[in-house]
Scaffold this motif. Structure first.
Motif, PDB file in Angstrom:
ATOM      1  N   ALA A 276       0.810  -1.278  -0.013  1.00 40.86           N
ATOM      2  CA  ALA A 276       0.038  -0.009   0.001  1.00 40.86           C
ATOM      3  C   ALA A 276       0.914   1.216  -0.035  1.00 40.86           C
ATOM      4  O   ALA A 276       0.519   2.440  -0.456  1.00 40.86           O
ATOM      5  CB  ALA A 276      -1.033  -0.059   1.239  1.00 40.86           C
ATOM      6  N   ARG A 277       2.007   1.255   0.426  1.00 45.22           N
ATOM      7  CA  ARG A 277       2.943   2.289   0.400  1.00 45.22           C
ATOM      8  C   ARG A 277       2.999   2.863  -0.994  1.00 45.22           C
ATOM      9  O   ARG A 277       3.232   4.061  -1.336  1.00 45.22           O
ATOM     10  CB  ARG A 277       4.403   1.924   1.158  1.00 45.22           C
TER      11      ARG A 277
ATOM     12  N   PRO B  29      -3.985   2.637  -1.196  1.00 38.11           N
ATOM     13  CA  PRO B  29      -4.505   1.824  -0.170  1.00 38.11           C
ATOM     14  C   PRO B  29      -5.369   0.802  -0.966  1.00 38.11           C
ATOM     15  O   PRO B  29      -5.811  -0.306  -0.213  1.00 38.11           O
ATOM     16  CB  PRO B  29      -5.657   2.708   0.422  1.00 38.11           C
TER      17      PRO B  29
ATOM     18  N   MET C 145      -5.356   5.991   5.202  1.00 37.96           N
ATOM     19  CA  MET C 145      -4.268   6.230   4.399  1.00 37.96           C
ATOM     20  C   MET C 145      -4.442   7.335   3.107  1.00 37.96           C
ATOM     21  O   MET C 145      -3.509   8.036   2.819  1.00 37.96           O
ATOM     22  CB  MET C 145      -3.636   4.801   3.648  1.00 37.96           C
TER      23      MET C 145
ATOM     24  N   TRP D 102      -0.180   7.245   4.244  1.00 38.62           N
ATOM     25  CA  TRP D 102       0.294   5.693   4.855  1.00 38.62           C
ATOM     26  C   TRP D 102       0.509   5.709   6.138  1.00 38.62           C
ATOM     27  O   TRP D 102       0.098   4.773   6.800  1.00 38.62           O
ATOM     28  CB  TRP D 102       1.315   5.406   3.755  1.00 38.62           C
TER      29      TRP D 102
END
Length: 451
Positions: free
Chosen positions: A312-313, A317, A367, A372
């Motif tokens: 997700a980074r 998301p 996020m 994040w």
């Protein structure tokens, strides 16, 4: 002493005079036997008895009046004493809640209050026999004092508990910049409220050797959708990042250690979205999974959650949907060699799937709107409070060490083959507990090795 003449109805038993034609009055036990007296003697006897009765009544009335006057004074003093101690308890509650006085002074105030309470309740006067025993005012005043004492004890206990926790936390001036502290800050960042959730106390007691059965989940309970970021109920609107960093630092987790934080966030996501909530009802059902099956599946989902959070980074998301797809699959056999599926439990899974969707949606939204790191820290802080000794958390290694030491003392003659080699069991627990198998994990759970 009655004589034969008295019994023979010849003489009056009161004056000993012969009747000599006077009409005798039988005194019993029958009209023709027993004792007999003359009418003048009986008249005098009744008059004397009445005078004695009236005199006694007058004496009793006077005594009752004197007792009433004395009791009113004693009762008034006791009521005033109860009210004064109630006011003192109320003041102690206020001072403890305001956190103005030093904790030691608050402690001494409670000690003094307890002494005053013991004196005023231990020396409660007893009302005389002539007074009303059902004194509602006395009862109400005593009840109010009891309530004020409960409030005072609770307020002081809360103040002293958090003081002890804060005093045991090391000073960390290096975090002052992140917290935007004033220039004269000592580096101590006190906290005043920790929510450990409904079940942490049972896990904590189990680690100390006190095993209690968890309360059954409420079937009527519904888990509402988490409020969106930006609303008044949303933690992001209250400085979520700062609060999470403060909480993690206080517990002893380095919020700047990415690996540790991501692992904790994965534990938090699995615990909040999958383990806690509707799964409790499925777990408790007749066709539900065993403790070992739940443990094995949670470890498998932890790995998937960790991978999704890392992705997700870079990918955003939406990467969390990979975790959600597996966690919500009601037809997927669980990890650890289990054949269990959520659908096979026979329980409704609608609430479970909705709950999972809500929690993953919330983390995704945090996020997206807060960044994040905010989403990671939020779930990591949740794990630190609600699942501090789960697989993936810093405390897990120490927990495994204790579990292996306990296992070595147990009779393992009926244990699954996977538990024969303690070194292999220890390595498996540290690296991949689910690979020991659900059956082995269930055996370990039944021996109070896991909460």
């Amino acid at each position: 002493m009655p004589t034969a003449r008295h019994v023979g109805c010849l003489d009056c038993c009161l004056c000993n005079e012969p009747f000599d034609g006077r009409l005798p009055v039988p005194l019993g036990p029958t009209e023709t036997s027993g004792l007999f007296a003359c009418r003048p003697c009986l008249t005098r006897f009744v008059a004397t008895a009445r005078r004695l009765r009236d005199s006694a009544l007058a004496q009793h009335a006077e005594q009752a009046r004197e007792e009433a006057v004395e009791w009113a004074e004693v009762r008034g003093r006791h009521l005033a004493a109860l009210e004064r101690v109630s006011e003192a308890a109320e003041a102690v509650t206020r001072l403890a809640s305001e956190a103005v006085l030093e904790p030691l002074k608050i402690a001494w105030l409670l000690v003094s209050l307890e002494s005053a309470h013991s004196w005023v309740t231990g020396d409660a006067p007893e009302p005389p026999a002539s007074a009303d025993r059902e004194d509602e005012e006395l009862k109400d005043t005593g009840f109010r004092l009891s309530l004020e004492m409960i409030s005072a004890r609770e307020a002081v206990a809360d103040r002293l508990v958090y003081h002890l926790i804060n005093e045991s936390t090391p000073v960390e001036p290096e975090t002052c910049e992140e917290f935007e502290c004033p220039a004269d800050c000592s580096g101590r960042h006190d906290i005043s409220e920790i929510d450990c959730g409904p079940d942490d106390i049972f896990d904590s007691l189990a680690r100390e050797g006190v095993v209690l059965e968890l309360p059954a989940p409420d079937p009527s309970h519904r888990w509402p959708r988490t409020p969106k970021p930006g609303t008044s109920a949303d933690p992001a609107s209250q400085g979520m990042i700062e609060k999470c960093v403060e909480m993690l630092t206080h517990i002893g987790i380095d919020a700047d250690d990415s690996d540790v934080i991501i692992s904790a966030a994965a534990v938090g996501l699995v615990n909040d979205a999958w383990r806690e909530g509707p799964l409790d009802l499925i777990h408790a059902a007749d066709g539900g999974p065993s403790d070992g099956e739940v443990f094995a599946q949670s470890v498998d989902l932890y790995r998937r959650a960790r991978e999704a959070l890392i992705n997700a980074r870079e990918d955003g998301p939406e990467a969390l949907l990979a975790f959600q797809a597996v966690a919500s699959d009601v037809d997927l056999p669980w990890a650890g060699g289990s054949h269990f599926t959520l659908r096979s439990s026979g329980e409704t899974t609608q609430d479970f799937v909705q709950h999972l969707d809500d929690r993953v949606w919330y983390t995704s939204t945090v996020m997206r709107e807060q960044g994040w790191r905010a989403g990671i820290l939020h779930r990591a802080a949740s794990a630190a409070l609600l699942a501090p000794s789960h697989f993936g958390m810093p405390e897990w290694d120490g927990f495994v060490t204790s579990a292996i030491a306990h296992l070595a003392r147990l009779d393992r003659s009926d244990a699954p083959a996977a538990l024969a080699d303690l070194d292999a069991v220890e390595a498996g627990l540290r690296e991949a507990p689910d690979r020991l198998g659900a059956e082995a994990l269930d055996w370990l759970s039944s021996r109070v090795l896991f909460g």
